[in-house]
Design a protein around this motif. Structure first.
Motif, PDB file in Angstrom:
ATOM      1  N   ALA A 141      -8.228   3.957   9.104  1.00 53.15           N
ATOM      2  CA  ALA A 141      -7.954   4.604   7.825  1.00 53.15           C
ATOM      3  C   ALA A 141      -6.454   4.586   7.541  1.00 53.15           C
ATOM      4  O   ALA A 141      -6.024   4.353   6.411  1.00 53.15           O
ATOM      5  CB  ALA A 141      -8.480   6.031   7.847  1.00 53.15           C
ATOM      6  N   GLU A 142      -5.650   4.794   8.580  1.00 53.72           N
ATOM      7  CA  GLU A 142      -4.197   4.787   8.408  1.00 53.72           C
ATOM      8  C   GLU A 142      -3.710   3.375   8.082  1.00 53.72           C
ATOM      9  O   GLU A 142      -2.757   3.190   7.331  1.00 53.72           O
ATOM     10  CB  GLU A 142      -3.501   5.264   9.681  1.00 53.72           C
ATOM     11  CG  GLU A 142      -3.946   6.614  10.180  1.00 53.72           C
ATOM     12  CD  GLU A 142      -3.343   7.752   9.389  1.00 53.72           C
ATOM     13  OE1 GLU A 142      -2.541   7.479   8.480  1.00 53.72           O
ATOM     14  OE2 GLU A 142      -3.695   8.900   9.661  1.00 53.72           O
ATOM     15  N   ARG A 143      -4.355   2.389   8.688  1.00 55.24           N
ATOM     16  CA  ARG A 143      -3.965   1.012   8.425  1.00 55.24           C
ATOM     17  C   ARG A 143      -4.282   0.655   6.974  1.00 55.24           C
ATOM     18  O   ARG A 143      -3.467   0.042   6.269  1.00 55.24           O
ATOM     19  CB  ARG A 143      -4.725   0.077   9.374  1.00 55.24           C
ATOM     20  CG  ARG A 143      -4.143  -1.297   9.538  1.00 55.24           C
ATOM     21  CD  ARG A 143      -4.670  -2.315   8.569  1.00 55.24           C
ATOM     22  NE  ARG A 143      -6.108  -2.345   8.512  1.00 55.24           N
ATOM     23  CZ  ARG A 143      -6.853  -3.211   9.156  1.00 55.24           C
ATOM     24  NH1 ARG A 143      -6.301  -4.112   9.894  1.00 55.24           N
ATOM     25  NH2 ARG A 143      -8.160  -3.183   9.046  1.00 55.24           N
TER      26      ARG A 143
ATOM     27  N   ASP B 109      -4.430   2.365   4.233  1.00 57.57           N
ATOM     28  CA  ASP B 109      -3.559   2.822   3.147  1.00 57.57           C
ATOM     29  C   ASP B 109      -2.077   2.616   3.474  1.00 57.57           C
ATOM     30  O   ASP B 109      -1.211   3.084   2.744  1.00 57.57           O
ATOM     31  CB  ASP B 109      -3.859   4.279   2.774  1.00 57.57           C
ATOM     32  CG  ASP B 109      -3.573   5.228   3.908  1.00 57.57           C
ATOM     33  OD1 ASP B 109      -2.895   4.818   4.859  1.00 57.57           O
ATOM     34  OD2 ASP B 109      -4.024   6.380   3.848  1.00 57.57           O
ATOM     35  N   GLY B 110      -1.789   1.931   4.568  1.00 56.25           N
ATOM     36  CA  GLY B 110      -0.400   1.584   4.853  1.00 56.25           C
ATOM     37  C   GLY B 110       0.368   2.640   5.621  1.00 56.25           C
ATOM     38  O   GLY B 110       1.532   2.434   5.958  1.00 56.25           O
ATOM     39  N   ALA B 111      -0.260   3.774   5.917  1.00 58.00           N
ATOM     40  CA  ALA B 111       0.465   4.834   6.612  1.00 58.00           C
ATOM     41  C   ALA B 111       0.817   4.418   8.047  1.00 58.00           C
ATOM     42  O   ALA B 111       1.841   4.835   8.594  1.00 58.00           O
ATOM     43  CB  ALA B 111      -0.367   6.112   6.632  1.00 58.00           C
TER      44      ALA B 111
ATOM     45  N   ARG C  65       0.853  -1.187   0.000  1.00 62.35           N
ATOM     46  CA  ARG C  65       0.000   0.000   0.000  1.00 62.35           C
ATOM     47  C   ARG C  65       0.887   1.234   0.000  1.00 62.35           C
ATOM     48  O   ARG C  65       2.014   1.212   0.484  1.00 62.35           O
ATOM     49  CB  ARG C  65      -0.911  -0.049   1.211  1.00 62.35           C
ATOM     50  CG  ARG C  65      -1.916  -1.192   1.101  1.00 62.35           C
ATOM     51  CD  ARG C  65      -2.564  -1.531   2.405  1.00 62.35           C
ATOM     52  NE  ARG C  65      -1.613  -2.071   3.373  1.00 62.35           N
ATOM     53  CZ  ARG C  65      -1.969  -2.640   4.519  1.00 62.35           C
ATOM     54  NH1 ARG C  65      -3.226  -2.729   4.831  1.00 62.35           N
ATOM     55  NH2 ARG C  65      -1.059  -3.107   5.343  1.00 62.35           N
ATOM     56  N   ASN C  66       0.364   2.308  -0.550  1.00 62.27           N
ATOM     57  CA  ASN C  66       1.219   3.451  -0.836  1.00 62.27           C
ATOM     58  C   ASN C  66       1.351   4.455   0.299  1.00 62.27           C
ATOM     59  O   ASN C  66       2.170   5.360   0.229  1.00 62.27           O
ATOM     60  CB  ASN C  66       0.696   4.173  -2.079  1.00 62.27           C
ATOM     61  CG  ASN C  66       0.778   3.288  -3.297  1.00 62.27           C
ATOM     62  OD1 ASN C  66       1.730   2.525  -3.434  1.00 62.27           O
ATOM     63  ND2 ASN C  66      -0.216   3.350  -4.163  1.00 62.27           N
ATOM     64  N   ALA C  67       0.531   4.317   1.342  1.00 60.49           N
ATOM     65  CA  ALA C  67       0.599   5.204   2.503  1.00 60.49           C
ATOM     66  C   ALA C  67       0.392   6.669   2.123  1.00 60.49           C
ATOM     67  O   ALA C  67       1.043   7.555   2.656  1.00 60.49           O
ATOM     68  CB  ALA C  67       1.920   5.036   3.249  1.00 60.49           C
ATOM     69  N   MET C  68      -0.493   6.913   1.182  1.00 59.49           N
ATOM     70  CA  MET C  68      -0.801   8.290   0.798  1.00 59.49           C
ATOM     71  C   MET C  68      -2.295   8.516   0.970  1.00 59.49           C
ATOM     72  O   MET C  68      -3.100   7.601   0.779  1.00 59.49           O
ATOM     73  CB  MET C  68      -0.430   8.523  -0.673  1.00 59.49           C
ATOM     74  CG  MET C  68       1.036   8.346  -0.971  1.00 59.49           C
ATOM     75  SD  MET C  68       1.952   9.772  -0.438  1.00 59.49           S
ATOM     76  CE  MET C  68       3.476   9.530  -1.329  1.00 59.49           C
ATOM     77  N   LYS C  69      -2.655   9.742   1.288  1.00 62.91           N
ATOM     78  CA  LYS C  69      -4.075  10.060   1.474  1.00 62.91           C
ATOM     79  C   LYS C  69      -4.679  10.529   0.161  1.00 62.91           C
ATOM     80  O   LYS C  69      -4.149  11.429  -0.487  1.00 62.91           O
ATOM     81  CB  LYS C  69      -4.214  11.160   2.524  1.00 62.91           C
ATOM     82  CG  LYS C  69      -3.814  10.721   3.909  1.00 62.91           C
ATOM     83  CD  LYS C  69      -4.803   9.728   4.469  1.00 62.91           C
ATOM     84  CE  LYS C  69      -4.247   9.127   5.746  1.00 62.91           C
ATOM     85  NZ  LYS C  69      -4.820   7.831   6.039  1.00 62.91           N
TER      86      LYS C  69
ATOM     87  N   TRP D 243       5.056  13.576   4.615  1.00 65.53           N
ATOM     88  CA  TRP D 243       5.943  12.455   4.967  1.00 65.53           C
ATOM     89  C   TRP D 243       7.359  12.948   5.221  1.00 65.53           C
ATOM     90  O   TRP D 243       8.053  12.427   6.093  1.00 65.53           O
ATOM     91  CB  TRP D 243       5.930  11.382   3.885  1.00 65.53           C
ATOM     92  CG  TRP D 243       4.726  10.500   4.004  1.00 65.53           C
ATOM     93  CD1 TRP D 243       3.742  10.336   3.081  1.00 65.53           C
ATOM     94  CD2 TRP D 243       4.366   9.677   5.123  1.00 65.53           C
ATOM     95  NE1 TRP D 243       2.788   9.471   3.552  1.00 65.53           N
ATOM     96  CE2 TRP D 243       3.139   9.049   4.799  1.00 65.53           C
ATOM     97  CE3 TRP D 243       4.930   9.415   6.367  1.00 65.53           C
ATOM     98  CZ2 TRP D 243       2.487   8.183   5.658  1.00 65.53           C
ATOM     99  CZ3 TRP D 243       4.285   8.545   7.232  1.00 65.53           C
ATOM    100  CH2 TRP D 243       3.083   7.947   6.873  1.00 65.53           C
TER     101      TRP D 243
END
Lengths: 212, 219, 278
Positions: B70-72, B74-76, A81-85, A97
């Motif tokens: 929500a953070e989980r 998308d991987g954040a 997963r890209n960890a972006m909103k 970030w």
């Protein structure tokens, strides 16, 4: 700088996923983790990143640095997963970030603009992340690796959803990282085009053969 | 950490107007009560503070279960777990941002709803003050539930069920402080100070245990 | 006293579930027998003691009500200790203990609430009062149910163990807060209108049956707890076997493709086997 992993094993749920994995990586070396589906590639990377508890074993990084830090905080982790909103623009995401990951200004590497240019996204910095295509989103996640300096990169299937030009771009990024003395561990199905790489074949429950 | 705070507030404002939905829910809950108990203005002014408090409690829980989910998704969360910054601090900042984005609008909306409830100025002021001090506690308690929810395959509702009993003390002292402010013999300050103490207490317990749950719930 | 020595041995000695099962097998018949004996004596005392001159025969409800309430609280303490065991020492049995204790705690709380209600009707003229103690017990009951629902909702047992341990501990910190706040709330709203027996006013006539019943209830709790733990261990073994069966079916398939997966070696290589019960 040297990364040592000794006799690692980890489990998911009740099942042991891998057992007794050891390796050593020097500055500038890369490790490519391969194996069939479910062999534990992702689990290995997540365990290295400290996101899964290790059943046994130890990982440590010897580096020239004044204050010691945990191994996980010396790593960049690029997962599935890209960890972006989606709601924020690409620029906002990258700036967040960068500020969030930089413990002090010495860690800063390239600005959001430079990083996005490197991955070929500099024209669309103002767009919300949700409007980007799959490949663009993946490239944005790669730009994240350039914002802040981390000696170790942990990459889980980094080139999924990428076309060939993006693949070569990313191969360049990875090679630059190792040439600057970084360490790289990537789990993959595809050839990544990394120079100077050792291969670790994961075979599931029967353990691991190290085929250098 | 400021970056995280700013991002979370931005997300709450932009992402489908989370703050607005909370206020809307709050207004709806309060508007429904007179239909249940009847339009007797004396009765409403008497139970008004309690209604506002219950409405605010429910509205604060709304959307709180998504705080970490929500953070989980998308991987954040993975990256947050890996940083040098203590996870407890990250949780605390996220709670504060969540409160500013959703709790504060509730507090600001309360006086207007107090007018609907035929409450006196004194009672409205006291309700505003207690909500201001008390709602952060609900966010901190809810953060534990939200952290636990990350490990759950399903069940945001279960989180609310687990969290509500823990919010009882906040409700008790919030309402009793308002009652004390209106009824003369009872002093306002003791229950109000206890409410403050509870908020501060949960400001410690909440983030610490939420961080613990996040660390152990990671997969 | 047998339960006391057992709980000490449980922590220090029984790191491994198999040994626990062996001990449970040896101890359970004795404990069950003792429980029955204690209940027989306790019930005899309860019914042979004189009735209260004010409350009449209904006072005998106390012999069930008070021990059940004590046990309800003690059960949460057992769960909190187990939660600590899970988080700090990662003891494989601690999680089993916490999970097994939750329904028992809920049952004792329920019993205390029901008997209290039955006692309240003739004494106070109502089934339920929002009295401080009743309210906090009701909240305790809700928390037990929430914890049970939570541990049912998780599919991965080892993760469920650690996360619900955090939840149990948060609840443990909260129980005194709820208790005190509810007591203050009650006095703030209504003056004490509830008639209840003063603790010091209890006569020896009542005290003996009460203590015997308390001992009987404690024995009952430990017996049921050990049984529930044994069941939980068995349940986990069954699911481990099922997973193993699924896995060996997969490896037969893989074997046809030319790869051999030595399942057995993995079991022996498993360094400690900590964290899971297989």
């Amino acid at each position: 700088m040297r990364l040592q992993a000794e006799r690692l094993s980890a489990r998911r749920g009740e099942d042991l996923i891998f057992n007794d994995i050891s390796f050593t990586l020097e500055s500038g070396e890369a490790l490519v983790v391969t194996g069939r589906n479910g062999a534990g590639k992702s689990t290995l990377l997540r365990a290295l990143a400290g996101l899964l508890p290790l059943e046994s074993g130890q990982v440590w990084l010897t580096e020239t640095r004044d204050e010691p830090r945990s191994f996980a905080s010396a790593c960049h982790y690029l997962g599935h997963r890209n960890a972006m909103k989606r709601e924020l623009t690409l620029l906002e995401n990258l700036i967040f970030w960068q500020r969030f990951m930089a413990a002090d200004s010495a860690d800063l590497r390239s600005s959001a603009a430079q990083a996005s240019e490197r991955v070929g996204l500099s024209d669309i910095l103002h767009l919300p992340f949700g409007t980007l295509s799959q490949g663009q989103q993946r490239r944005a996640a790669m730009a994240k690796l350039l914002l802040v300096h981390r000696p170790v990169w942990l990459l889980d299937e980094p080139t999924a959803a990428l076309d060939t030009s993006a693949e070569t771009m990313f191969a360049d990024l990875m090679n630059d990282h190792t040439q600057e003395g970084g360490i790289l561990i990537a789990a993959t199905h595809q050839a990544l085009g990394i120079a100077n790489a050792t291969q670790l074949v994961m075979t599931g429950f029967s353990g691991v053969e190290d085929a250098a | 950490m400021i970056a995280l705070f700013v991002r979370d507030v931005k997300l709450a404002v932009r992402g489908g107007g989370g703050a607005l939905i909370g206020v809307l829910f709050f207004m709806t809950v309060v508007a429904v009560i007179p239909f249940g108990v009847g339009p007797d203005l004396n009765l409403l002014s008497r139970i008004g503070p309690a209604i506002l408090w219950i409405g605010a409690l429910l509205a604060s829980l709304l959307g709180l279960d998504r705080l970490f989910q929500a953070e989980r998704d998308d991987g954040a969360l993975d990256l947050m777990l890996m940083q040098e910054t203590p996870l407890t601090l990250i949780v605390l900042v996220k709670c504060l941002a969540h409160w500013v984005a959703t709790g504060l609008p509730l507090v600001l909306a309360a006086p207007f709803l107090g007018l609907f409830m035929n409450m006196e100025a004194r009672a409205i002021g006291a309700t505003l003050l207690t909500l201001l001090v008390g709602t952060p506690a609900i966010t901190f308690i809810g953060a534990v539930g939200a952290a636990v929810a990350v490990a759950l395959p399903r069940g945001g509702l279960l989180v609310s069920i687990l969290v509500l009993p823990l919010a009882i003390p906040v409700l008790i002292f919030g309402v009793s402080a308002v009652t004390a402010a209106v009824e003369d013999p009872a002093p306002f300050l003791p229950p109000f100070l206890i409410l403050t103490a509870i908020t501060l207490f949960f400001a410690v317990i909440g983030p610490v245990s939420a961080a613990l749950a996040l660390k152990h719930g990671a997969d | 006293m047998s339960d006391n020595s057992l709980s000490i041995r449980k922590v220090s000695d029984l790191a491994n579930p198999t040994r626990f099962l062996a001990l449970a097998k040896a101890v359970l018949p004795w404990m069950a027998g003792l429980t029955v004996l204690a209940f027989a004596i306790g019930l005899y005392f309860s019914f042979s003691s004189a009735g209260d001159y004010q409350q009449g025969e209904t006072v005998r409800i106390m012999y069930v009500h008070v021990p059940a309430a004590w046990l309800a609280m003690m059960c949460y303490c057992v769960m909190a200790a187990s939660a600590l065991g899970t988080l700090v020492w990662r003891h494989p049995l601690a999680d089993v203990s916490a999970k097994a204790a939750a329904p028992l705690g809920a049952a004792f709380t329920f019993l205390a609430l029901v008997t209290g209600s039955l006692w309240g009707k003739p004494m106070w003229g109502t089934w339920w009062v929002w009295d401080a103690r009743l309210t906090s017990f009701f909240v305790l009951f809700l928390m037990y149910l929430g914890l049970i629902a939570f541990s049912r909702a998780m599919d991965d047992p080892s993760r469920a163990a650690r996360v619900s341990a955090v939840l149990i501990l948060v609840g443990f910190v909260n129980i005194p807060i709820i208790k005190f706040s509810v007591e203050w709330w009650n006095t703030l709203h209504q003056p004490a209108s509830v008639i209840r027996m003063g603790g010091s006013a209890i006569d020896g006539e009542f005290l003996t049956p009460l203590l015997v019943m308390a001992a009987a209830f404690s024995l009952l709790f430990f017996t049921l707890h050990i049984m529930a733990m044994r069941n939980e261990i068995w349940r986990r073994r069954v699911s481990a076997m099922r997973r193993k069966a699924a896995r060996s079916a997969a490896s037969v398939y893989q074997g046809k493709l030319g790869t051999v997966f030595p399942e057995k070696t993995n079991e022996t290589k498993d360094p400690k086997g900590a964290g899971s019960i297989v």
